[in-house]
Each structure stands twice: as C-alpha cells, then as structure tokens.
Write an enzyme that holds these catalytic residues in place. Sequence first.
Site, short mmCIF file in Angstrom:
data_model
loop_
_atom_site.label_atom_id
_atom_site.label_comp_id
_atom_site.label_asym_id
_atom_site.label_seq_id
_atom_site.Cartn_x
_atom_site.Cartn_y
_atom_site.Cartn_z
N CYS A 87 1.05 -1.07 -0.27
CA CYS A 87 -0.26 -0.03 -0.71
C CYS A 87 0.73 1.49 0.09
O CYS A 87 1.57 1.46 0.39
CB CYS A 87 -1.10 0.27 0.89
N ARG A 133 5.09 0.05 -5.80
CA ARG A 133 5.51 -0.79 -4.73
C ARG A 133 4.20 -1.39 -5.05
O ARG A 133 4.34 -2.59 -4.58
CB ARG A 133 4.72 0.41 -3.66
N TRP A 154 -2.91 -3.25 -1.66
CA TRP A 154 -3.04 -4.35 -1.87
C TRP A 154 -3.37 -5.00 -0.57
O TRP A 154 -3.44 -4.64 0.65
CB TRP A 154 -1.18 -4.07 -1.77
N ASN A 185 -1.61 2.28 5.85
CA ASN A 185 -0.92 0.88 5.74
C ASN A 185 0.03 -0.06 7.17
O ASN A 185 0.10 1.03 7.90
CB ASN A 185 0.70 1.44 5.20
N GLY A 186 -0.41 -1.23 6.77
CA GLY A 186 -0.98 -2.64 7.51
C GLY A 186 -1.60 -3.06 8.19
O GLY A 186 -2.41 -2.97 7.26
N GLU A 207 18.87 -16.58 -7.90
CA GLU A 207 18.71 -15.10 -7.76
C GLU A 207 17.81 -15.22 -9.96
O GLU A 207 17.05 -14.02 -9.78
CB GLU A 207 19.66 -14.24 -7.61
N LYS A 213 14.29 -14.51 -10.85
CA LYS A 213 13.90 -13.31 -11.60
C LYS A 213 12.80 -13.58 -12.55
O LYS A 213 12.16 -13.13 -13.01
CB LYS A 213 15.20 -12.78 -12.35
N GLU A 253 9.32 -14.29 -11.12
CA GLU A 253 8.64 -13.64 -10.92
C GLU A 253 8.44 -12.65 -11.75
O GLU A 253 7.23 -12.12 -11.70
CB GLU A 253 8.82 -12.51 -9.57
N HIS A 283 19.85 -37.18 -7.41
CA HIS A 283 19.27 -37.42 -6.35
C HIS A 283 17.72 -37.31 -6.06
O HIS A 283 17.20 -37.66 -5.12
CB HIS A 283 20.00 -36.36 -4.77
N LYS A 302 6.97 -4.42 -4.36
CA LYS A 302 7.68 -3.89 -4.05
C LYS A 302 8.53 -3.62 -2.89
O LYS A 302 9.24 -4.33 -2.40
CB LYS A 302 8.36 -2.70 -4.60
O1 M6R Z 1 13.86 -4.76 0.35
P1 M6R Z 1 14.38 -5.79 0.38
O2 M6R Z 1 15.12 -5.80 0.27
O3 M6R Z 1 14.04 -6.09 2.02
O4 M6R Z 1 13.26 -7.09 -0.69
C1 M6R Z 1 13.04 -8.85 -0.09
C2 M6R Z 1 12.61 -9.31 -0.84
O5 M6R Z 1 10.80 -8.95 -1.11
C3 M6R Z 1 13.25 -9.28 -2.74
O6 M6R Z 1 14.33 -8.60 -3.05
C4 M6R Z 1 12.49 -9.57 -3.61
O7 M6R Z 1 12.30 -10.50 -3.37
C5 M6R Z 1 12.51 -8.88 -4.68
N1 M6R Z 1 10.79 -8.42 -5.16
C6 M6R Z 1 12.72 -9.98 -5.69
O8 M6R Z 1 13.47 -9.58 -7.12
#
Ligand code: M6R
Length: 612
Positions: free
Chosen positions: A2, A27, A76, A102-103, A484, A488, A491, A507, A607
Amino acid sequence: MCGIVGFVGAQEAAPVLLDGLTRLEYRGYDSAGVAVVSPQYEIQVEKTKGYVKELSALIHGGADLHGTIGIGHTRWATHGAPSDVNSHPHLSEGGKFAVIHNGIIENYVEIKEFLINQGVTFRSETDSEVVAQLLEFYYNECHDFFEAVGRVLRRIEGAYALGMLCADCPDRIIAARKDAPLLLGYGEGENFIASDVTAIIKHTREVAYMEDGEVAVLTREGIEVFDALQQPVAKERHHIDWEVSAAEKGGYPHFMLKEIFEQPEALRRAISPRLKEGKIVFDDMKLTPEQIRAFTRVFIVACGSSYHVGMLGKYTLEHLTRRSVEVCLASEFRYADPIVDKNTLVIVISQSGETLDTMAALREAKARGAYILSIVNVVGSSIARESDDVLYTWAGPEIAVATTKAYSTQLAVLDMIGLVFGEALGTVDSAEYDEVVAELERLPEKMETVLKNHEDIQKYAAQHFNHNSIFFIGRNLDFALGLEGSLKLKEISYIHSEAYASGELKHGTISLIEEGTLVVALGTYGKLFDKALSNIIEVKARGADVLALTTEKHRAELEKTVSNVLTIPDTATMLLPSLGVVPLQLFAYYVALQRGCDIDKPRNLAKSVTVE
Ligand code: M6R
C-alpha cells in the site's frame, strides 16, 4: 505494498494526490482512492478497484474534486478482497472522518464488534475501517480531533501508517506511525505525508522520517510532531539529493530495463568512495577490528533476492574469514529461537529497509543482544535506523518490483565486508585481497561489456519464451547465482522455474528433465568448471535444451558441447556472480517481454513487503 500520500497547501489537492499515487504504483496495488475536504467542509471520497489511471478517469484528472487538503492511497488487499468498497480512504459513518492506512490492525475484530454494539454500521470487510469509525466514536465524546486520534492509537494494536482528515478541522491532516513507514515533507506554504519519498519529491526534498509512536499535525503553515506521551518532538530533517529523473523511465520501456543498465553506475557509487589506496575503507562503519574479532557467531538475515545475496555472502565470508556464517530467511529466523547473544553479529540485508519479516528478525536478534550491521538502499528507512551500523548501497531509487541494481550493489558491499573482516581477522591472503580490490575497481566497466551483449540474450529469449518450466543448475557460487536467476524469471514471466545444486539433480529432480526441457547451466566458477560440464552432459543426455553461462576463458571448451553459450569477462572468483547475474536478469526481462507480462508490476507482488 500500500502507498500513502497526503497534501495540505494552497493549490487543488486532487491532482497532487493523483500524481503522488502514480509515483507509488511501483509498490504494487490493486485499488486506489482519494479524499479531499471541499470548500464547504465536506469530505469527498472517490475510490475504485484497479489502477490510478481508472481513478483519475473517474474524477477527470482531479477536476471533479475541489479543495486544497486531501489524502490518497493505493491498496494491496490483505483483509477483504480488492473492491471499490474495500479501497481506502474509509469514511466514518457520519462522514466526519476519512482515513488511509498501511499495515494491519490486529485487534480489529474486537473493536468492530464493540462499535457494532454501539450501533455503528460498517461498509467494508477491512481492518482499516475500524480506525475511521473509532475516530468518529471518540470524537463524538471529546469533540477534539487530536484527542480522538490519541484515544484511537491507545486502543488499536498492530502496525500502522495513518493519514486522517476531519471535516470539522478542514485545515489539517493528522498522521501517525507504528511499524509501517511514513515520512513528512516540508514545502513552501504546503506540507505532505508519504509512505515513500518518490510520491512527493517533485514538490519537496526536505523530509523527516516519523518514528514509531509519533503523531504529526500538518497544516499549510507547518508540521508539529508529538511523541506517544503527546510531548512535542523536534524532528531532524533530511535533504533528498537524487534527481526526480532517477524515478522516471528516461526513454526505457520499463524501469526494470533502465535499472539493469544503471548497474555499472550504481556499482561505482557503492564501491569507489570505499576504495582508498588499494584498501577497502568503510568510513561509514562503526565496528572496530577488535569488535570484529570478538564475534563468535555470524548470521546473514534477509528475504527474497536479498537472501540470495546472503547465500553468496556465506561462500565468500566463510572463505575470507574462516568463520562459519549462517544464512537465514528472515521469516524463518524470527520464529526459530535462534542461538544469538551479545557476541553474535547479524548482517541484515534489505533494499527497501522496510520489509516486515526482516525488520522483525532484526528486532528479535537485537533483543537477544546481537550487534546489527545492515546493508540497506533506502536512506533513513526503518531497518537502517534500528541497526547499530548501516552500510548504504547508494543504488538510487529502485522502482521495478524485480530487484536488479539493489542486488548488485548489496553483493558488492557484502564482498567488501568480507575483505574488511578477513583483514581484521588476519585470515585473508594478501594477494587475493589485492586482486579482489583491483577487480572491484574494474567491475563496473566489465559489467558494461556484459550489457553490450544484450541483443544476443534478447534473440535467445525470443526463441525460448514458451517453456512451461525452466531449470537453473550450478554448483557453489553458481548455485546461489541460479537461485537469483530463477526468482527473477518466475516473478516477472510467470514461468515455473527451479534452481538446483547440480550435484543434487541425480538425487531426484533429474527425472523431470525430458526432451526439450530448458536448463540454464551456470559454469562460471572456474574451479568447478569440469563438474559443471559433466552435469551439462548429464542433462543433455536426457534431452535438455541447454543455455550455458561461463567465463571468456572457458567459452571455447563449452562450445564443443553446447551450442548456446553466454559469457562474462573473467574476474576474481568471488566477483563472478556480480557479472553472471546480468545475463540472467536480461534473460528474465526479455522472456517476460515476449510473453507480454506487466514487467514492472508483476501480479500479486509488491516492491516493499510490509505485511507478514
Ligand atoms: O526490500 P527487501 O530487499 O527487504 O526485499 C526483499 C524481497 O522482497 C525482494 O528482494 C524480492 O524478492 C524482489 N522482488 C525480488 O526481485
């Protein structure tokens, strides 16, 4: 997650709010809304499920709502599905109060029951609406906006960043914060609240970060802040020095692509000021060599891509310091009853500095006496402020949900921590230290070389975007890199993908490899190149279509076995993943582009993850 923006000034509020909400879109959200106090002192609320452009169309770019004070929100969904009625702002039953939140209000069920018993009718399924209704309930008793807010804050439990309007006090916004980011923006004859600075930077660069328990009263003339005991607080102001253009696309079709290409520059900012006469010097770190030597345990704690940086950090830190390092997902660490005491160092990694699980893990570790050293991108964020020591990555604002330049700079900072610790402990070989320092200096330039090959990756992606499942395999550093690459890809392209330690394939998982399965084989780690090659032969024998990544040195050898080989320049071993990640980011980007995905705002993602 949010987003919040609030404005009080002389100009019409609605266009300012819409612009702020647009800047918060990255976000992640599912609905948007604004509330503006009219010249007749009525609160007008417009909100809708969907994007800010739909909200903007609904109110003709803001022209339908007159008034110079207002609040806006991108939601959100957590409690209650995405819908018009569940969107914020929430209006109290009598129409006197509008609230954005937010929260999570943890005790909302009990409060809702209480208010229903008092005859209050609720419209939404959200936890947030209780704040608006409770405000009106208390205000009807005390007839004082500030006092009613105080009573609400004493009653609610959970996490909140709140922006509140009262029709009877049309000159002010009251804001409050606990465990959710909120900042104050100081303008000329106008003032702002925002959940992050991108929402208001067009209007002001002078900000102050609210602390837990604080309440702020914003009028056109100024901002007053009070602590939990309602005592005035003098806030330290910060000047935001990055350019507005840093948060705009600048000719790129997506923020993600722009941020991928910004990586060499971001690395320069993260590395150069810390290299002095062939040495790594952290002017910004308080830890002394004596303290470093006194630690008996080291943890790295983070989520998502930041956790993947930690996975790589384990290999390099253990190699350079000969101390064991445990890497933990923050969401697991916080509930794992971790063995942490005052001789423990916890390295916390977070781009946003606001990830709730990471924040909670930090607090848990701190409560047990650990020393917290954080690696953070967003200056002044909650994690940065609650750490004993913080090393900023200086990557600039990262807008795309999929992290790229923050990952790269986190990695560089962690590598530098390894060298500094290894030096303090006397465990790093001086020739290796000198080689890595020299290569760190060359890293941005070498990354530029990798980026020049983006068209090869684009062509490959154009032919291979239709897979249902893609595997990333590698050993050691290459395995952590694969994690990673896989994240990437999944997502942003929504293709199922798994990263596997190559040695583990036989295995069980190798049974999934069949004719045409795409396997991205990572073989950058020179010491294990032969092993990587034999794993490639193994999957090819089962029909896999292989895309391989290695260094220039091994290109020719690999091309004897694999027809699609990507390369990166040779560099110090521990820096290989910093270069290796770039082709993987580009691959994910171009695959997602071919599939027509919403690259900067992938579905279901945010985000900054400020809920558990
Ligand atoms: O802001 P942060 O680094 O704490 O966020 C952690 C994860 O939410 C963030 O790295 C997420 O996995 C990314 N969207 C991946 O691209």
